[in-house]
Design a protein around this motif. Structure first.
Motif, short mmCIF file in Angstrom:
data_model
loop_
_atom_site.label_atom_id
_atom_site.label_comp_id
_atom_site.label_asym_id
_atom_site.label_seq_id
_atom_site.Cartn_x
_atom_site.Cartn_y
_atom_site.Cartn_z
N UNK A 246 30.84 -58.97 -6.94
CA UNK A 246 29.48 -58.90 -6.30
C UNK A 246 28.38 -58.45 -7.27
N UNK A 247 28.52 -58.59 -8.57
CA UNK A 247 27.37 -58.36 -9.61
C UNK A 247 26.92 -57.01 -9.33
N UNK A 248 27.53 -56.04 -9.06
CA UNK A 248 26.94 -54.79 -8.77
C UNK A 248 26.14 -54.15 -10.13
N UNK A 249 27.14 -54.16 -11.30
CA UNK A 249 26.44 -53.44 -12.52
C UNK A 249 25.34 -54.43 -12.95
N UNK A 250 25.29 -55.68 -12.82
CA UNK A 250 24.37 -56.57 -13.31
C UNK A 250 22.99 -56.67 -12.37
N UNK A 251 23.31 -56.41 -11.01
CA UNK A 251 22.44 -56.12 -10.13
C UNK A 251 21.25 -54.82 -10.32
N UNK A 252 22.21 -53.96 -10.55
CA UNK A 252 21.52 -52.48 -10.75
C UNK A 252 20.85 -52.37 -12.24
N UNK A 253 21.80 -53.18 -13.12
CA UNK A 253 21.01 -53.29 -14.45
C UNK A 253 19.54 -53.83 -14.19
N UNK A 254 19.55 -54.98 -13.77
CA UNK A 254 18.29 -55.52 -13.66
C UNK A 254 17.17 -54.69 -12.81
N UNK B 236 17.25 -51.41 -12.53
CA UNK B 236 16.80 -50.49 -13.47
C UNK B 236 15.71 -50.74 -14.74
N UNK B 237 16.13 -52.11 -15.06
CA UNK B 237 15.04 -52.54 -16.17
C UNK B 237 13.80 -52.93 -15.61
N UNK B 238 13.76 -53.50 -14.51
CA UNK B 238 12.48 -53.62 -13.79
C UNK B 238 11.75 -52.24 -13.39
N UNK B 239 12.49 -51.54 -12.75
CA UNK B 239 11.98 -50.24 -12.66
C UNK B 239 11.28 -49.56 -14.22
N UNK B 240 12.05 -49.57 -15.11
CA UNK B 240 11.45 -49.08 -16.41
C UNK B 240 10.32 -49.79 -16.98
#
Length: 541
Positions: A268-276, A278-282
């Motif tokens: 479900x790409x949980x880590x990848x989705x949340x990393x993306x 988080x990066x966009x939020x940063x």
């Protein structure tokens, strides 16, 4: 066993229902910023209402539509064909039927396109609301109260993007390119024909990664729901079978929750989705101008025009799209052993709490012939010895590719202080309960099906049911227990559209059975203080 009023019974049922959906432990942690709003009565829905989620907005030739047209143009062959098929309108596209011309096939596709467009519009408008939590009390916590004075969710979000200022900053071109690449992983664009103008338009939707993320998240939520339900039943301690079931099967149920989380992470790409995310939020903390322009573009691409209403709406999906036939439905039970545990219960959400409104949760009926409306309330009593209820339940995640919560939570935007209409606006003041233009928003809908209700040999309720059956023959009528529609018609309306449907029921000596699906409520997320700009920002654009 004591005699109780319908309102007390309904309060107990809803207390357990709320407990199962919101409470948690170490295995399934409780979410501190979510609450439930219940639709009263539930909105009856069918699988065909959600066909657009898997089919898209392009029409197909369905077997049922083809057979109907064949029967009209060539009755003799159609009679034999109809007896051998019997498929529904929601079935998969059929091969081109013999005997239909290209023009007739195009006509059927056009009719089906109109149907899926109308279904998409009805669903988008149904979930395009802002729950009212500013004056939250027992009644409003138990029942869906919509905040209407400031507009719909999409209207407030559009106002936010239009009237906001962002921090001025510049980022290197290589990081801009990386943002574009990451955003392309979260959305996908398809082309469709606008039925009003005939022009080809882009429709933005969730990417396969986001769909997989939401699908696996839903699977995890439902595994957690099954664990919570078994744990709550065992903690009540009133039913030996429930205690034994959880004692024996708790490791299995925990493993299912753990496996669902692992599946969410791996497929479900949980880590990848949340990393993306988080990066966009940063990045938002460094240069929002590019992202704000993209968010406005995403919103514009999601805008469609209603065929019947002629007004615009924003496409909204649900995950999984085939939830009505997907596995993962959990079973909810309520019996006389649960009454003692939940007869005097309270609900809580995000730091504020209130008792359920017992007077609102009675058993009642509404309807009437000739377009008139009337309401009747059953005022008799039930023995708690004869009280059994069961149904299947699923939480279905709402997907809005145009709705960017990372922007709303960012500390790098504010409403334009030079505009007197919005300078003092807040989406949420962060209070308990919060107030503002958008203090909360719905994130998933709660769907139930195969509802069974048994009051045993209760002559008063039997008389009430016979009366409702008799009155229903003379016009539209419906009756409900709290948010659960027990039969008859159901309707939904908004400022732009309205719809109605009916769910069949059967009443026998064995009790009341309502096999159809109905939306009984929504899980809503509380927005923290927003906007909440950083005081360190000196330059705004």
């Amino acid at each position: 066993m004591a005699d109780i009023t319908p309102s007390v019974l309904s309060n107990s049922i809803m207390a357990k229902f709320y407990d199962v959906l919101t409470n948690g432990d170490a295995t399934v942690p409780k979410s501190p910023d979510n609450f439930l709003s219940f639709v009263t009565p539930g909105v009856a829905v069918t699988a065909d209402d959600f066909r657009f989620l898997t089919q898209g907005l392009s029409g197909v030739v369905t077997p049922a539509a083809a057979q109907t047209l064949l029967a009209a143009t060539n009755p003799a062959p159609a009679a034999g064909a109809a007896s051998s098929t019997g498929t529904s309108a929601a079935s998969a596209p059929a091969p081109a039927p013999q005997g239909l011309t290209d023009a007739q096939l195009s006509q059927l596709r056009a009719q089906d396109t109109q149907g899926v467009y109308q279904a998409a519009e009805a669903f988008a408008r149904m979930v395009d609301f802002i729950p009212d939590v500013a004056s939250l009390d027992g009644k409003q916590l138990a029942t869906l109260a919509i905040q209407t004075d400031n507009g719909t969710l999409s209207e407030v979000y559009e106002l936010t993007l239009t009237m906001s200022q962002i921090m001025e900053s510049v980022i290197p071109d290589d990081e801009k390119a990386k943002i574009d690449h990451l955003r392309s992983l979260l959305t996908t664009t398809t082309k469709t024909t606008d039925l009003i103008s005939g022009a080809e338009v882009d429709v933005i939707g969730a990417s396969p990664m986001v769909i997989a993320y939401n699908t696996k998240m839903t699977a995890y939520d439902n595994a957690a729901l099954a664990y919570n339900s078994a744990r709550i039943n065992a903690l009540a301690g009133n039913d030996p079978q429930s205690v034994e079931y959880f004692a024996i099967n708790a490791p299995i149920l925990r493993n299912l929750v753990t496996a669902a989380m692992s599946d969410w992470v791996t497929t479900g790409y949980k880590n990848q989705y949340e990393e993306i995310a988080a990066y966009i939020a940063q990045v938002e903390g460094r240069d929002l101008s590019l992202l704000l322009a993209a968010y406005k573009d995403d919103l514009a691409k999601a805008k469609l025009t209603g065929i019947s209403s002629g007004s615009d709406f924003y496409y909204t999906g649900a995950t999984p799209g085939d939830f009505y036939q997907a596995p993962g439905w959990s079973t909810f039970h309520f019996s006389e052993t649960d009454f003692a545990s939940y007869s005097n219960n309270s609900f809580s959400a995000t730091g504020w709490s209130a008792h359920a409104s017992a007077g609102f949760f009675g058993i009642g009926a509404s309807g009437g012939a000739s377009g008139s409306k009337s309401q009747a309330q059953y005022s008799g009593n039930f023995s708690t010895k004869y009280c059994r209820m069961s149904f299947e339940i699923m939480q279905v995640a709402l997907t809005r590719a145009w709705f960017k919560t990372s922007f709303l939570n960012s500390k790098t935007w504010r409403f334009d202080p030079g505009n007197p209409d919005v300078k003092n606006n807040l989406l949420s003041d962060g209070g308990m309960p919060p107030a503002g233009l958008m203090p909360a928003y719905p994130t998933s809908m709660i769907v139930v099906r195969n509802l069974m209700l048994d009051f045993g040999d209760n002559s008063g309720f039997r008389s009430f049911m016979e009366q409702q059956k008799s009155s229903a023959q003379g016009g539209s009528a419906s009756f409900s227990l709290g948010p659960f529609s027990l039969g008859g018609g159901a309707s939904h309306s908004s400022s732009s559209s309205s719809s109605s449907s009916s769910d069949g029921y059967s009443w026998t000596d064995q009790g009341l059975s309502v096999p159809g699906m109905q939306v009984v409520g929504y899980r809503c997320h509380v927005l923290p203080k927003s906007p909440n700009p950083s005081p360190d920002i000196k330059t705004w654009i």
